[in-house]
Design a protein around this motif. Structure first.
Motif, PDB file in Angstrom:
ATOM      1  N   HIS A  24      30.224  27.758  70.315  1.00 50.76           N
ATOM      2  CA  HIS A  24      31.467  28.482  70.023  1.00 50.76           C
ATOM      3  C   HIS A  24      31.305  29.268  68.719  1.00 50.76           C
ATOM      4  N   GLY A  25      30.668  28.650  67.736  1.00 49.81           N
ATOM      5  CA  GLY A  25      30.413  29.342  66.471  1.00 49.81           C
ATOM      6  C   GLY A  25      29.518  30.549  66.659  1.00 49.81           C
ATOM      7  N   LEU A  26      28.497  30.414  67.502  1.00 46.69           N
ATOM      8  CA  LEU A  26      27.614  31.545  67.770  1.00 46.69           C
ATOM      9  C   LEU A  26      28.370  32.676  68.472  1.00 46.69           C
ATOM     10  N   VAL A  27      29.302  32.318  69.348  1.00 49.50           N
ATOM     11  CA  VAL A  27      30.125  33.332  70.016  1.00 49.50           C
ATOM     12  C   VAL A  27      30.952  34.099  68.978  1.00 49.50           C
ATOM     13  N   HIS A  28      31.525  33.387  68.005  1.00 47.15           N
ATOM     14  CA  HIS A  28      32.298  34.064  66.954  1.00 47.15           C
ATOM     15  C   HIS A  28      31.420  35.031  66.155  1.00 47.15           C
ATOM     16  N   ILE A  29      30.217  34.606  65.851  1.00 46.21           N
ATOM     17  CA  ILE A  29      29.297  35.472  65.111  1.00 46.21           C
ATOM     18  C   ILE A  29      28.974  36.710  65.956  1.00 46.21           C
ATOM     19  N   ALA A  30      28.730  36.505  67.244  1.00 43.58           N
ATOM     20  CA  ALA A  30      28.452  37.634  68.144  1.00 43.58           C
ATOM     21  C   ALA A  30      29.657  38.572  68.230  1.00 43.58           C
ATOM     22  N   GLN A  31      30.861  38.009  68.241  1.00 45.40           N
ATOM     23  CA  GLN A  31      32.069  38.849  68.278  1.00 45.40           C
ATOM     24  C   GLN A  31      32.159  39.715  67.023  1.00 45.40           C
ATOM     25  N   ALA A  32      31.868  39.139  65.867  1.00 41.01           N
ATOM     26  CA  ALA A  32      31.920  39.899  64.616  1.00 41.01           C
ATOM     27  C   ALA A  32      30.887  41.025  64.637  1.00 41.01           C
ATOM     28  N   ILE A  33      29.722  40.751  65.197  1.00 35.78           N
ATOM     29  CA  ILE A  33      28.691  41.790  65.320  1.00 35.78           C
ATOM     30  C   ILE A  33      29.182  42.880  66.274  1.00 35.78           C
ATOM     31  N   ALA A  34      29.783  42.464  67.389  1.00 33.18           N
ATOM     32  CA  ALA A  34      30.252  43.435  68.385  1.00 33.18           C
ATOM     33  C   ALA A  34      31.340  44.352  67.829  1.00 33.18           C
ATOM     34  N   VAL A  35      32.251  43.799  67.021  1.00 37.29           N
ATOM     35  CA  VAL A  35      33.331  44.632  66.468  1.00 37.29           C
ATOM     36  C   VAL A  35      32.928  45.272  65.144  1.00 37.29           C
ATOM     37  N   ARG A  36      31.727  44.933  64.682  1.00 31.67           N
ATOM     38  CA  ARG A  36      31.187  45.470  63.415  1.00 31.67           C
ATOM     39  C   ARG A  36      32.099  45.175  62.237  1.00 31.67           C
ATOM     40  N   LEU A  69      29.286  29.427  58.039  1.00 29.89           N
ATOM     41  CA  LEU A  69      29.367  28.561  56.862  1.00 29.89           C
ATOM     42  C   LEU A  69      29.589  27.090  57.198  1.00 29.89           C
ATOM     43  N   ILE A  70      30.277  26.813  58.305  1.00 30.48           N
ATOM     44  CA  ILE A  70      30.636  25.434  58.650  1.00 30.48           C
ATOM     45  C   ILE A  70      30.171  25.056  60.055  1.00 30.48           C
ATOM     46  N   VAL A  71      30.573  25.828  61.056  1.00 29.55           N
ATOM     47  CA  VAL A  71      30.364  25.441  62.453  1.00 29.55           C
ATOM     48  C   VAL A  71      28.880  25.266  62.785  1.00 29.55           C
ATOM     49  N   VAL A  72      28.102  26.317  62.603  1.00 30.46           N
ATOM     50  CA  VAL A  72      26.685  26.257  62.970  1.00 30.46           C
ATOM     51  C   VAL A  72      25.916  25.276  62.077  1.00 30.46           C
ATOM     52  N   PRO A  73      26.095  25.310  60.739  1.00 31.13           N
ATOM     53  CA  PRO A  73      25.369  24.328  59.913  1.00 31.13           C
ATOM     54  C   PRO A  73      25.735  22.879  60.235  1.00 31.13           C
ATOM     55  N   PHE A  74      27.037  22.600  60.448  1.00 34.38           N
ATOM     56  CA  PHE A  74      27.412  21.223  60.780  1.00 34.38           C
ATOM     57  C   PHE A  74      26.758  20.788  62.083  1.00 34.38           C
ATOM     58  N   THR A  75      26.804  21.657  63.083  1.00 36.00           N
ATOM     59  CA  THR A  75      26.223  21.315  64.379  1.00 36.00           C
ATOM     60  C   THR A  75      24.737  21.021  64.250  1.00 36.00           C
ATOM     61  N   LEU A  76      24.019  21.876  63.552  1.00 35.29           N
ATOM     62  CA  LEU A  76      22.573  21.664  63.378  1.00 35.29           C
ATOM     63  C   LEU A  76      22.297  20.384  62.594  1.00 35.29           C
TER      64      LEU A  76
END
Length: 181
Positions: free
Chosen positions: A106-118, A129-136
């Motif tokens: 879900h965190g990766l999807v948010h990052i992709a959305q930010a890239i898509a909307v620039r 900052l939180i989602v991906v690091p915590f998961t890893l």
């Protein structure tokens, strides 16, 4: 409560119940910014992404702030249940591990959305900052404890499908609670 040692590495509450804490921090960002951002950006998004089916845009436009807040509360029940299942099983629960993986994806999807909307999109600050690091970090702790189930492509697809299903259910319940369409 003390850490439980499985194969030498502890699987404690920070690993399992931490899922709910990390999720709460992330969803606080979504609650604070989501409804207003959608209202302000929906027309530009429709123009920029004409290939997105109209029902997607209509569904986004129909979500009112109160419904969104209730949906987040319903989702808290799903995430909290998964975190407790993980805690009770010392990280072995498939439900917990699936929710953890779904959270990271879900965190990766948010990052992709930010890239898509620039630019900014709700959830794009706390995702890296939180989602991906915590998961890893949590997956690493589970791996060192010897309880992490291997992630296969099928598991990734299932994790995303479960997260999407939980989101749909959360909004359906919220719509019913607030009396929307």
């Amino acid at each position: 409560m003390t850490d439980i040692r499985v194969h030498g590495e502890p699987v404690g509450p920070a690993v399992t119940l931490g899922l709910l804490a990390a999720w709460a921090l992330h969803d606080a960002e979504e609650l604070a910014t989501g409804p207003r951002w959608i209202g302000e950006n929906l027309p530009a998004l429709r123009d920029r992404f004409p290939g997105v089916p109209e029902p997607v845009w209509s569904a986004m436009a129909a979500v009112e702030p109160r419904e969104f807040a209730v949906a987040v509360g319903v989702m808290a029940g799903f995430v909290g249940s998964a975190a407790v299942a993980g805690h009770r099983t010392r990280g072995r629960s498939g439900f917990y591990q699936g929710a953890l993986d779904g959270f990271g994806l879900h965190g990766l999807v948010h990052i992709a959305q930010a890239i898509a909307v620039r630019g900014y999109s709700p959830g794009s600050v706390t995702s890296p900052l939180i989602v991906v690091p915590f998961t890893l970090w949590a997956r690493g702790r589970l791996r060192r404890a010897g309880v992490l189930k291997p992630a296969r492509a099928r598991d990734v697809a299932l994790g995303l499908a479960v997260a999407a299903g939980a989101t749909v259910i959360s909004h359906a319940v919220a719509r019913r609670v607030v009396g929307g369409r």
